[in-house]
Enzyme design. Structure first.
Site, PDB file in Angstrom:
ATOM      1  N   ASP B 527      94.629 -25.190  34.733  1.00 55.98           N
ATOM      2  CA  ASP B 527      94.861 -24.308  33.603  1.00 55.98           C
ATOM      3  C   ASP B 527      95.543 -23.057  34.136  1.00 55.98           C
ATOM      4  O   ASP B 527      95.349 -22.677  35.286  1.00 55.98           O
ATOM      5  CB  ASP B 527      93.537 -23.944  32.927  1.00 55.98           C
ATOM      6  CG  ASP B 527      93.767 -23.063  31.711  1.00 55.98           C
ATOM      7  OD1 ASP B 527      94.588 -23.441  30.853  1.00 55.98           O
ATOM      8  OD2 ASP B 527      93.154 -21.977  31.633  1.00 55.98           O
ATOM      9  N   GLU B 529      96.500 -18.883  33.208  1.00 56.15           N
ATOM     10  CA  GLU B 529      96.393 -17.727  32.318  1.00 56.15           C
ATOM     11  C   GLU B 529      97.745 -17.023  32.404  1.00 56.15           C
ATOM     12  O   GLU B 529      98.357 -16.969  33.469  1.00 56.15           O
ATOM     13  CB  GLU B 529      95.284 -16.788  32.781  1.00 56.15           C
ATOM     14  CG  GLU B 529      93.892 -17.409  32.806  1.00 56.15           C
ATOM     15  CD  GLU B 529      93.323 -17.707  31.417  1.00 56.15           C
ATOM     16  OE1 GLU B 529      93.572 -16.892  30.501  1.00 56.15           O
ATOM     17  OE2 GLU B 529      92.672 -18.742  31.246  1.00 56.15           O
ATOM     18  N   GLU B 573      96.714  -7.185  24.510  1.00 56.16           N
ATOM     19  CA  GLU B 573      95.945  -8.198  23.763  1.00 56.16           C
ATOM     20  C   GLU B 573      95.516  -9.351  24.660  1.00 56.16           C
ATOM     21  O   GLU B 573      94.363  -9.760  24.669  1.00 56.16           O
ATOM     22  CB  GLU B 573      96.788  -8.776  22.617  1.00 56.16           C
ATOM     23  CG  GLU B 573      96.869  -7.855  21.425  1.00 56.16           C
ATOM     24  CD  GLU B 573      98.088  -8.196  20.589  1.00 56.16           C
ATOM     25  OE1 GLU B 573      98.267  -9.388  20.273  1.00 56.16           O
ATOM     26  OE2 GLU B 573      98.864  -7.269  20.289  1.00 56.16           O
ATOM     27  N   HIS B 668      88.018 -18.761  29.735  1.00 61.06           N
ATOM     28  CA  HIS B 668      89.052 -17.750  29.879  1.00 61.06           C
ATOM     29  C   HIS B 668      89.192 -17.206  31.282  1.00 61.06           C
ATOM     30  O   HIS B 668      89.651 -16.089  31.481  1.00 61.06           O
ATOM     31  CB  HIS B 668      88.891 -16.645  28.844  1.00 61.06           C
ATOM     32  CG  HIS B 668      89.065 -17.194  27.458  1.00 61.06           C
ATOM     33  ND1 HIS B 668      90.217 -17.838  27.068  1.00 61.06           N
ATOM     34  CD2 HIS B 668      88.220 -17.261  26.409  1.00 61.06           C
ATOM     35  CE1 HIS B 668      90.074 -18.258  25.828  1.00 61.06           C
ATOM     36  NE2 HIS B 668      88.870 -17.932  25.410  1.00 61.06           N
ATOM     37  N   ASP B 673      88.348 -22.747  32.719  1.00 63.27           N
ATOM     38  CA  ASP B 673      88.941 -23.652  31.729  1.00 63.27           C
ATOM     39  C   ASP B 673      89.338 -24.980  32.362  1.00 63.27           C
ATOM     40  O   ASP B 673      89.229 -26.036  31.734  1.00 63.27           O
ATOM     41  CB  ASP B 673      90.163 -22.993  31.067  1.00 63.27           C
ATOM     42  CG  ASP B 673      89.732 -22.014  29.979  1.00 63.27           C
ATOM     43  OD1 ASP B 673      88.505 -21.863  29.788  1.00 63.27           O
ATOM     44  OD2 ASP B 673      90.606 -21.400  29.337  1.00 63.27           O
TER      45      ASP B 673
END
Lengths: 129, 713
Positions: B527, B529, B573, B668, B673
């Protein structure tokens, strides 16, 4: 007539000493600096004994020895290896290829002369000296 | 036929019947009526047509509403119920059924009762299994502790060279000094040949096989290898026996000898080296000096010449000694490779190699079975193959004999042939060439091999005239019969920390990866980010996490986790989602450094990610700048979930996890993940198998179809 010795070595510093020593001992001395030259001189001079260094560039001492032993007319020539390699395997190889003696460097001048004398004595007097 | 089609067919069918009944009745009534009555009836019908049409439309509406409601309440609900029931049985016995109301409510209630009883049964057997597991776990922990106490690195591989077991020490031995450097990786299911030269391992395996065939107890072979980080490892190889005492794999015990080189060994080899190089200059000095001493009346010119020789040669000697001191380390490495080898074995390998690489027939003649030599058997065999190749190519020799006999402290090994006379000088020439045998090449020459062994080789011939025979004779130092090497202690009884012996059963992957069975593949589940959702608009990867799944097992200690400096500002965000701040990332390597390491970690595995297209897009955009291409097959757990449950719509990571009973933790972070995705993958594989999706090819095909179906939807 003096017996003939051919010195084959590519190191001038040992050749100088050997040549002097053998002349003083009463031999006719010839010198070759490499394997090819050695075979030419064997042909031309017909030495009674060849002092043969093992480690030479191009054709090494073992090859020269084999060439000499391959010719029946040269079978009476005495061959003495002079070698800086002193392992048993190399001595065995030298003697297997037909050398009469294998002398390891460094050696005693007196002993070398004595050994050469012995080898030429055994032969009798081929040149009729 | 899909649900919509069936719905329409039902409506059309029922409506047809509903219209057919009054029409048929009318036809029956009208048949046989007098002419006048029939005319009157037709007139009435014509006048009332609007009423009839209205009635027919009303009937259609009523039937449509009725069928739709039955379908909604029963048929669709029944299908969903069936799917959920299957899920209860296969994956999650605690699942709440959604079918409520209608006639199915009773069925759902009954199923839930059954599920309750099933759950009870499952809990019962689970608790018993857990008890057994905890006992096993305890035992495992005790033995794992034992394994980690060993100072040696241990690795076990199957016949294909796949690692089945290793301990932490083994991993440390192959670790690079620099953590970012590309290095071969130790891991379950990874290849041993990435760590140690394949030819060396195969040679050891051949030797072990021979020893086993002869019925030797506890045979072992040794080899020395250099790791990518430049460490010198001494490796002891023992056979792992399968059925019928056949070689099923190898057990390797590794020891770092880089620093362990004993002082005694160092002194000895230093002496050997010096001895070889000082003989000639000392001879020169001695001869000159003895002449000076023996002939005092010597002429002055000669005297100067001899004194100059003594002085020049002594200087040269001191240079030689310095050089020798510098070079002795290399000589040590060579000496380490020697081990005690039975000559019969050595010649048997030579035979096999000569036959395999050259198509030259060989025969063992007169070999003393109890003859042993101290040799690097691999290099020595290479030397023989090289000479055999030269004989074949330059003299057409197609048949060779091999002989061996003791000769004092040495063994005499002869490579013989008859008929052809080879010039004696040929060997002098051949032994200086770099060795070459088939595809294999090495910068070493036969002469180097002989030097390393302290051996010699020469050509001899015998016989006269046409009946001559000749050969090459190798003189190799002999050895005592090797004592059975010590077994790796504690190994037979102990269970180390990193192992998977089921991999033994796994053969080589089929040539076409597509046919490989999903359950047996090695996966890298990963995964990323990122700073945002649009890689093409400049969003960057800030973290990659990955874990390996091998042979149906999640390997939690074989992970990849790396933060990446995105070299751009973070969007507040997304920063809230992954909670990584700019300062932390500033110290991390850039993507150009991280991707090659990640690529290396993924080697020979199938990539898996949730919504893989997103992550792959980021990787693909970095292809040019990082120089690595991820060309392996990619599976997407989102699509696989949709394939496994086509009638369900929510395929987010959380929804799948809840559905399949996977607990969600550490979300996260890229690694968190990745771990979750990996667990989901493992739950999905049996569900796919139920649908007949067993191979990688089938999974990729089903994913592709599903992807397009979702696009159209």
């Amino acid at each position: 007539m003096a017996k003939k010795v051919l010195i084959v070595d590519d190191e001038p510093n040992i050749v100088v000493s050997l040549e002097f020593l053998l002349r003083q001992s009463g031999y006719e001395v010839h010198v070759a600096a490499d394997g090819e030259d050695a075979l030419r001189q064997v042909q031309a001079v017909a030495p009674d004994l060849v002092l043969l260094d093992v480690m030479m560039p191009e054709k090494n001492g073992y090859d020269v020895c084999r060439r000499i032993r391959a010719r029946p007319e040269w079978s009476k020539i005495r061959i003495v290896f002079l070698s800086a390699k002193g392992r048993e395997a190399e001595m065995t190889k030298g003697l297997s290829l037909g050398a009469d003696a294998y002398v390891t460097k460094p050696f005693s001048n007196a002993e070398l002369v004595a050994r050469i004398g012995e080898l030429l004595q055994e032969r009798g007097a081929p040149g009729g000296a | 036929m899909n649900t919509r089609g069936r719905l329409l067919a039902w409506i059309a069918g029922l409506y047809g019947i509903a219209l057919a009944v009054p029409t048929g009745l009318g036809v029956l009534l009208a048949a046989g009526l007098p002419e006048a009555d029939l005319a009157a009836l037709m007139r009435i019908l014509e006048q009332r047509t609007p009423v009839l049409v209205f009635g027919a439309l009303l009937l259609l509406l009523a039937i449509a509403i009725a069928v739709k409601s039955i379908f909604g309440g029963h048929v669709d609900a029944a299908r969903e119920l069936a799917e959920q029931t299957r899920l209860i049985r296969s994956t999650n016995a605690g699942l709440q059924l959604t079918a409520r109301g209608g006639e199915l409510a009773g069925v759902a209630a009954a199923i839930e009762e059954l599920a309750g009883a099933y759950r009870e049964l499952q809990r019962d057997s689970e608790s018993r299994a857990a008890e057994a597991r905890s006992r096993l776990e305890e035992e495992r922990n005790r033995l794992a502790a034992l394994m980690s106490e060993l100072t040696q690195g241990i690795m076990v591989c199957n016949a294909e060279g796949t690692l089945l077991l290793y301990n932490e020490q083994a991993r440390t031995l192959f670790a690079a000094a620099d953590a970012n450097a590309r290095r071969p990786l130790v891991g379950l299911g990874r290849s041993l040949f990435g760590l140690i030269d394949r030819a060396q391992i195969e040679h050891a395996a051949h030797r072990l096989e021979r020893s086993l065939e002869r019925g030797e107890r506890q045979p072992s072979a040794r080899l020395v290898t250099v790791t990518a980080a430049g460490r010198l490892l001494k490796v002891q190889v023992a056979p792992y026996l399968g059925a019928g005492a056949r070689l099923a794999g190898l057990v390797l015990a590794l020891e770092d000898v880089t620093e362990l080189l004993g002082r005694e060994t160092q002194r000895r080899s230093l002496l050997q080296l010096l001895a070889a190089r000082i003989r000639a200059p000392v001879a020169n000095i001695r001869a000159a000096a003895e002449n000076l001493a023996a002939y005092p009346e010597i002429e002055p010119q000669r005297r100067t010449q001899f004194i100059d020789i003594v002085s020049a040669e002594s200087n040269a000697l001191s240079v030689t000694i310095n050089d020798a001191l510098r070079e002795y380390a290399d000589a040590l490495k060579a000496a380490l490779r020697l081990e005690d080898v039975r000559v019969t074995d050595l010649l048997e390998f030579a035979r096999l190699r000569i036959a395999g690489a050259l198509d030259v027939a060989t025969e063992l003649e007169e070999v003393d079975d109890e003859l042993w030599v101290r040799a690097d058997s691999y290099a020595l065999v290479q030397a023989m193959v090289h000479l055999a190749a030269r004989l074949r190519d330059e003299h057409g020799v197609r048949k060779l004999g091999l002989r061996a006999r003791p000769a004092g402290r040495y063994a005499e090994i002869d490579l013989v042939w008859s008929g052809k006379i080879v010039a004696g000088d040929a060997l002098t020439h051949w032994e200086l060439q770099p060795m070459e045998a088939g595809a294999e090449q090495t910068p070493l020459a036969v002469r180097d091999v002989l030097e390393q062994h302290g051996g010699e080789a020469w050509y001899w011939s015998e016989g006269v005239g046409g009946l001559r025979s000749g050969g090459f004779r190798f003189l190799i130092p002999g050895a005592e019969r090797a004592a059975a090497a010590a077994r790796v202690s504690g190994f037979a009884q102990s269970r180390p920390e990193y192992y998977d012996f089921d991999l033994f059963a796994r053969g080589a992957l089929p040539a076409a990866l597509n046919e490989a069975r999903l359950a047996m593949l090695s996966y890298t589940v990963f995964d990323t980010e990122t700073t945002g959702l649009e890689p093409s608009a400049g969003d960057e990867i800030i973290s990659i996490g990955a874990v390996r799944v091998v042979n149906g097992r999640l390997l939690r200690n074989e992970v990849f986790e790396q933060l990446v400096n995105p070299r751009r500002a973070l969007n507040p965000e997304s920063a809230r989602v992954h909670r990584i701040d700019a300062a932390t990332l500033g110290n991390q390597p850039a993507i150009g450094e991280v991707l090659p390491a990640f690529h290396h970690f993924c080697e020979d595995t199938v990539l898996v990610a949730h919504n893989a297209a997103f992550d792959m897009r980021f990787l693909e955009l970095k292809q040019a700048s990082s120089g690595v291409r991820f060309s392996q097959p990619v599976l997407d757990t989102l699509l696989l979930s949709a394939v496994a449950h086509p009638s369900l719509n929510d395929h987010t990571l959380e929804a799948i996890a809840a559905r399949l009973g996977v607990s969600v933790m550490g979300r996260h972070t890229a690694l968190g993940d990745a771990l979750l995705t990996a667990e989901i993958l493992l739950k999905l594989l049996p569900l796919l198998a139920e649908r007949g999706i067993l191979s990688l090819g089938q999974a990729l095909e089903a994913s592709r179809k599903c992807y397009y179906a979702r696009l159209q939807y």
